[in-house]
Design a protein around this motif. Structure first.
Motif, short mmCIF file in Angstrom:
data_model
loop_
_atom_site.label_atom_id
_atom_site.label_comp_id
_atom_site.label_asym_id
_atom_site.label_seq_id
_atom_site.Cartn_x
_atom_site.Cartn_y
_atom_site.Cartn_z
N ALA A 75 0.81 -1.21 0.00
CA ALA A 75 0.00 0.00 0.00
C ALA A 75 0.84 1.26 0.00
O ALA A 75 1.95 1.31 0.55
N ASP A 76 0.29 2.30 -0.61
CA ASP A 76 0.91 3.62 -0.56
C ASP A 76 1.09 4.05 0.90
O ASP A 76 0.18 3.90 1.72
N GLY A 77 2.27 4.54 1.23
CA GLY A 77 2.55 4.98 2.59
C GLY A 77 3.10 3.90 3.49
O GLY A 77 3.50 4.19 4.63
N ALA A 78 3.13 2.66 3.03
CA ALA A 78 3.65 1.57 3.86
C ALA A 78 5.17 1.68 4.00
O ALA A 78 5.86 2.20 3.13
N THR A 79 5.68 1.17 5.10
CA THR A 79 7.12 1.09 5.32
C THR A 79 7.60 -0.30 4.94
O THR A 79 7.01 -1.31 5.36
N VAL A 80 8.67 -0.37 4.14
CA VAL A 80 9.24 -1.65 3.74
C VAL A 80 10.73 -1.65 4.07
O VAL A 80 11.37 -0.59 4.14
N SER A 81 11.28 -2.83 4.27
CA SER A 81 12.71 -2.98 4.55
C SER A 81 13.39 -3.57 3.33
O SER A 81 12.91 -4.55 2.74
N VAL A 82 14.51 -2.96 2.94
CA VAL A 82 15.23 -3.34 1.73
C VAL A 82 16.41 -4.24 2.08
O VAL A 82 17.23 -3.91 2.95
N ALA A 83 16.50 -5.38 1.39
CA ALA A 83 17.61 -6.31 1.61
C ALA A 83 18.79 -5.99 0.72
O ALA A 83 19.95 -6.06 1.14
N CYS A 84 18.51 -5.62 -0.54
CA CYS A 84 19.56 -5.28 -1.51
C CYS A 84 18.87 -4.75 -2.75
O CYS A 84 17.63 -4.72 -2.83
N SER A 85 19.66 -4.33 -3.74
CA SER A 85 19.09 -3.70 -4.95
C SER A 85 19.78 -4.22 -6.20
O SER A 85 20.91 -4.72 -6.16
N ALA A 86 19.10 -4.07 -7.34
CA ALA A 86 19.63 -4.46 -8.64
C ALA A 86 18.98 -3.60 -9.71
O ALA A 86 17.92 -3.00 -9.49
N ASN A 87 19.60 -3.55 -10.88
CA ASN A 87 19.01 -2.81 -12.00
C ASN A 87 18.04 -3.70 -12.77
O ASN A 87 18.24 -4.92 -12.88
N GLY A 88 16.98 -3.07 -13.28
CA GLY A 88 15.97 -3.79 -14.05
C GLY A 88 15.30 -2.86 -15.03
O GLY A 88 15.95 -1.95 -15.58
N THR A 89 14.01 -3.03 -15.25
CA THR A 89 13.30 -2.16 -16.18
C THR A 89 13.17 -0.75 -15.60
O THR A 89 13.15 -0.55 -14.39
N THR A 90 13.07 0.23 -16.50
CA THR A 90 13.06 1.64 -16.10
C THR A 90 11.64 2.14 -15.88
O THR A 90 10.73 1.83 -16.66
N HIS A 91 11.48 2.95 -14.80
CA HIS A 91 10.17 3.51 -14.48
C HIS A 91 10.33 4.92 -13.96
O HIS A 91 11.42 5.32 -13.51
N THR A 92 9.23 5.68 -14.02
CA THR A 92 9.23 7.08 -13.58
C THR A 92 8.23 7.26 -12.47
O THR A 92 7.06 6.85 -12.58
N GLY A 93 8.68 7.87 -11.38
CA GLY A 93 7.81 8.16 -10.25
C GLY A 93 7.87 9.62 -9.89
O GLY A 93 8.32 10.47 -10.68
N ARG A 94 7.46 9.95 -8.68
CA ARG A 94 7.40 11.34 -8.25
C ARG A 94 8.76 12.03 -8.33
O ARG A 94 8.87 13.21 -8.66
N TRP A 95 9.82 11.30 -8.03
CA TRP A 95 11.13 11.93 -7.88
C TRP A 95 12.01 11.81 -9.12
O TRP A 95 13.13 12.30 -9.13
N GLY A 96 11.53 11.13 -10.16
CA GLY A 96 12.33 11.03 -11.37
C GLY A 96 12.25 9.64 -11.98
O GLY A 96 11.37 8.84 -11.66
N THR A 97 13.19 9.36 -12.88
CA THR A 97 13.23 8.10 -13.63
C THR A 97 14.42 7.26 -13.18
O THR A 97 15.52 7.79 -13.00
N THR A 98 14.20 5.96 -13.02
CA THR A 98 15.27 5.09 -12.55
C THR A 98 15.06 3.67 -13.04
O THR A 98 13.92 3.24 -13.30
N SER A 99 16.15 2.93 -13.15
CA SER A 99 16.09 1.49 -13.46
C SER A 99 16.37 0.65 -12.22
O SER A 99 16.46 -0.58 -12.31
N LEU A 100 16.52 1.30 -11.07
CA LEU A 100 16.84 0.59 -9.84
C LEU A 100 15.60 -0.12 -9.28
O LEU A 100 14.51 0.45 -9.25
N TRP A 101 15.81 -1.36 -8.85
CA TRP A 101 14.77 -2.13 -8.17
C TRP A 101 15.31 -2.57 -6.81
O TRP A 101 16.51 -2.82 -6.66
N ASN A 102 14.41 -2.66 -5.84
CA ASN A 102 14.80 -3.04 -4.49
C ASN A 102 14.19 -4.38 -4.11
O ASN A 102 12.96 -4.58 -4.23
N ARG A 103 15.05 -5.28 -3.65
CA ARG A 103 14.58 -6.56 -3.14
C ARG A 103 14.23 -6.39 -1.67
O ARG A 103 15.08 -5.99 -0.86
N LEU A 104 12.98 -6.62 -1.32
CA LEU A 104 12.53 -6.45 0.05
C LEU A 104 12.93 -7.67 0.89
O LEU A 104 13.30 -8.72 0.36
#
Length: 392
Positions: free
Chosen positions: A340-369
């Motif tokens: 859900a929007d506003g939820a807190t999640v914990s990140v284990a590590c990150s990797a590059n993947g498909t590119t997306h655009t959100g409120r703060w800009g465009t990125t290919s970074l994905w986070n493994r929870l």
């Protein structure tokens, strides 16, 4: 996502102010013999260089408090220049270490390179081992693209207080816009994060945290008297009030809450407090705060969700209700749930993947929870633009 942009001008202002700091402790004539007079002289010079509004201040406008001494050679304390009793004016204050040698008192204020040297060599009764670690630990470059604070809002978790003043300067209209005004709730002002606390003057507490950060709390009633003691997150500091012992003005009870880093006030906008990202408006005292897609403007109430961990993020669906979780770092992987929007999640590590655009800009970074699923960084605020907990 985790990008926060547009602070280049503020960074330049902070960097310019740091260049005015002397590289060595400055001495007062040994014949003067009076520590208070020596600190006062240095303080007025420092204050006038920092705040043009304090250039007319004199010795009667200073509050020098020597809290510790070791014989006649070493001293530690606080030094404050009282501001005029006017709206939008605030005092200036520093910690100091002083050492007397044959040439006189060598005095350095926090934020000056000489301060760390004197603090490191001062005897333990003057600067404690804990303070030595705080004062001499390497400080990160201002923000450095990392806006994580690990701080809650300065009141009880689970309460809602009013954002009565958006980002503004410590002295109101000055830059950087380091401060916000908060009021309401049970009126009990609490430490936003654990650290080492000092009473700058009655009604004004400063807590020095880790990662170069410190927080200031002004206008307090019943403020604690503390001299380098450790305080935990949520420790009581005082009640909201209108105290102006060290100058300025306050028309209604509140806490003037300011953010510092590396011994200087820094823009509070872009930082996360209580899982809200503070944002500036077009002028001082305007602005708003974001928790995911939820926006609270000045005059609204901020619910204190508690501190955001340094490897956590707040889901920001950018107006949507949920964000998909996938089995891998990209939209080519299966949807395995949502968050859900506003939820807190914990990140284990990150990797590059498909590119997306959100409120703060465009990125290919994905986070493994930590539950093994993946979300795009475009819909997650972590405070940094890269991995928050290393690469997978």
């Amino acid at each position: 996502m985790s990008r926060v942009r547009g602070w280049a001008c503020a960074v330049a202002l902070v960097a310019a102010s740091l260049l005015t700091n002397p590289t060595t402790a400055q001495a007062a004539p040994a014949g003067a013999g009076d520590l208070t007079a020596a600190v006062t002289t240095r303080l007025l010079d420092r204050a006038s260089a920092t705040d043009a509004g304090l250039r007319s201040a004199g010795a009667d406008d200073t509050r020098i408090t020597v809290t510790r001494r070791d014989g006649k050679a070493w001293a530690f304390g606080t030094a404050v220049v009282v501001a005029p009793a006017q709206e939008g004016r605030y005092p200036a204050g520093w910690l100091f270490v002083a050492h007397r040698d044959r040439s006189g008192w060598q005095i350095a204020f926090d934020g000056e390179p000489a301060f760390t040297g004197l603090a490191a060599t001062a005897p333990a009764p003057v600067v404690s081992p804990t303070e030595k670690r705080v004062f001499t630990s390497p400080s990160p470059m201002y923000a450095g693209g990392d806006y994580r604070t690990g701080m809650r809002l300065p009141f009880a978790v689970g309460q809602s207080w009013y954002l009565t003043g958006g980002p503004h300067g410590w002295a109101g209209s000055d830059t950087p816009w380091s401060s916000v005004d908060l009021s309401g709730g049970d009126q009990r002002v609490l430490a936003a994060r654990g650290g080492t606390a000092y009473t700058m003057c009655r009604g004004w507490i400063r807590v020095i945290h880790d990662r170069g950060y410190a927080t200031d709390y002004y206008h307090l009633w019943n403020s604690i008297s503390v001299n380098g003691a450790g305080v935990g997150e949520g420790a009581y500091l005082g009640d909201t009030g209108t105290d102006v012992t060290c100058g300025g003005a306050a028309s209604g009870r509140h806490v003037h809450f300011a953010l510092r880093q590396n011994s200087a006030y820094v823009p509070i906008a872009g930082h996360n407090l209580g899982k809200w990202v503070v944002m500036s408006g077009g002028a001082t005292y305007q602005g708003y705060a974001l928790h995911g897609s939820a926006q609270v403007n000045v005059g609204g109430a901020l619910y204190n969700h508690g501190a955001l961990g340094l490897t956590q993020g707040v889901v920001d669906a950018n107006g949507g209700g949920t964000v998909n979780k996938r089995s891998g770092p990209g939209t080519g992987y299966a949807i395995v749930g949502s968050v859900a929007d506003g939820a807190t999640v914990s990140v284990a590590c990150s990797a590059n993947g498909t590119t997306h655009t959100g409120r703060w800009g465009t990125t290919s970074l994905w986070n493994r929870l930590t539950d093994g699923t993946w979300v795009t960084d475009a819909y997650l605020w972590t405070g940094v633009s890269g991995p928050v907990n290393g690469w997978c």
